[in-house]
Write a protein that holds these residues in place. Structure first.
Motif, PDB file in Angstrom:
ATOM      1  N   UNK A  36       0.844  -1.193   0.000  1.00 18.65           N
ATOM      2  CA  UNK A  36       0.000   0.000   0.000  1.00 18.65           C
ATOM      3  C   UNK A  36       0.878   1.241   0.000  1.00 18.65           C
ATOM      4  N   UNK A  37       1.881   1.261   0.866  1.00 14.47           N
ATOM      5  CA  UNK A  37       2.783   2.400   0.946  1.00 14.47           C
ATOM      6  C   UNK A  37       2.157   3.584   1.647  1.00 14.47           C
ATOM      7  N   UNK A  38       2.941   4.648   1.719  1.00 11.20           N
ATOM      8  CA  UNK A  38       2.484   5.856   2.394  1.00 11.20           C
ATOM      9  C   UNK A  38       1.370   6.505   1.593  1.00 11.20           C
ATOM     10  N   UNK A  39       0.217   6.669   2.222  1.00  8.68           N
ATOM     11  CA  UNK A  39      -0.978   7.269   1.616  1.00  8.68           C
ATOM     12  C   UNK A  39      -1.366   6.596   0.308  1.00  8.68           C
ATOM     13  N   UNK A  40      -1.072   5.304   0.195  1.00  6.92           N
ATOM     14  CA  UNK A  40      -1.496   4.545  -0.973  1.00  6.92           C
ATOM     15  C   UNK A  40      -0.628   4.723  -2.208  1.00  6.92           C
ATOM     16  N   UNK A  45       0.915   2.911  -7.777  1.00  4.42           N
ATOM     17  CA  UNK A  45       1.919   2.477  -8.752  1.00  4.42           C
ATOM     18  C   UNK A  45       1.659   1.044  -9.210  1.00  4.42           C
ATOM     19  N   UNK A  46       1.316   0.168  -8.276  1.00  2.93           N
ATOM     20  CA  UNK A  46       1.007  -1.222  -8.632  1.00  2.93           C
ATOM     21  C   UNK A  46      -0.228  -1.297  -9.521  1.00  2.93           C
ATOM     22  N   UNK A  47      -1.214  -0.458  -9.242  1.00  5.10           N
ATOM     23  CA  UNK A  47      -2.413  -0.432 -10.070  1.00  5.10           C
ATOM     24  C   UNK A  47      -2.046  -0.028 -11.494  1.00  5.10           C
ATOM     25  N   UNK A  48      -1.190   0.970 -11.631  1.00  6.85           N
ATOM     26  CA  UNK A  48      -0.782   1.412 -12.959  1.00  6.85           C
ATOM     27  C   UNK A  48      -0.019   0.310 -13.700  1.00  6.85           C
ATOM     28  N   UNK A  49       0.836  -0.406 -12.980  1.00  5.03           N
ATOM     29  CA  UNK A  49       1.546  -1.540 -13.594  1.00  5.03           C
ATOM     30  C   UNK A  49       0.572  -2.632 -14.035  1.00  5.03           C
ATOM     31  N   UNK A  50      -0.434  -2.902 -13.207  1.00  4.06           N
ATOM     32  CA  UNK A  50      -1.435  -3.913 -13.561  1.00  4.06           C
ATOM     33  C   UNK A  50      -2.209  -3.470 -14.801  1.00  4.06           C
ATOM     34  N   UNK A  51      -2.553  -2.195 -14.878  1.00  5.20           N
ATOM     35  CA  UNK A  51      -3.257  -1.685 -16.057  1.00  5.20           C
ATOM     36  C   UNK A  51      -2.394  -1.804 -17.309  1.00  5.20           C
TER      37      UNK A  51
END
Length: 139
Positions: A36-40, A45-51
């Motif tokens: 999740x990291x700081x404040x998501x 970033x992971x969501x963008x990589x998945x997209x």
């Protein structure tokens, strides 16, 4: 996502579903905060990589929403409270309220809450990563 969890040696289950016509991938399990990291920020970033991975496979852009450990659901509740607080201030003082910079996901959550309340409106201003919402009295 399964491959990433394996590489990182994280235990997590992946649930795939559709919510509001949008594909959602949820990673559930313990000790996932680093994803999740700081404040998501890491989650975004992971969501963008998945997209990007979906785009590479299909040739079509994706609106995939990634959630880890229920972060987005919890954050949505927090943001609803922030939105309602801003609405109260606007109604009380009649002056616009500028919120802190937020991600696109966070801004959408706030806009949804504000748009459901009569007498106020919201708009985004600024440029990423400093894009923020302004809540003001409706015209």
């Amino acid at each position: 996502m399964e491959g990433l969890l394996d590489i990182l040696d994280y235990d997590g289950d992946i649930d795939e579903l559709v919510s509001g016509g949008r594909p959602v991938v949820e990673v559930v399990g313990g000790r996932l905060q680093n994803l999740v990291g700081q404040r998501g920020a890491t989650l975004e970033a992971l969501q963008e990589l998945a997209r990007l991975a979906v785009f590479r496979q299909t040739g079509s852009p994706s609106r995939l929403l990634l959630d880890v450990g229920g972060y987005r659901a919890n954050r949505r509740k927090e943001l609803a409270a922030v939105a309602r607080n801003a609405v109260e201030k606007v109604k009380e003082h009649g002056e616009p309220v500028r919120l802190e910079p937020m991600s696109a996901f966070e801004r959408k959550c706030v806009h949804d809450v504000v748009n459901a309340i009569d007498g106020v409106e919201s708009e985004s201003e600024g440029v990423e990563p400093s894009r923020r919402i302004v809540v003001r009295p409706a015209d």
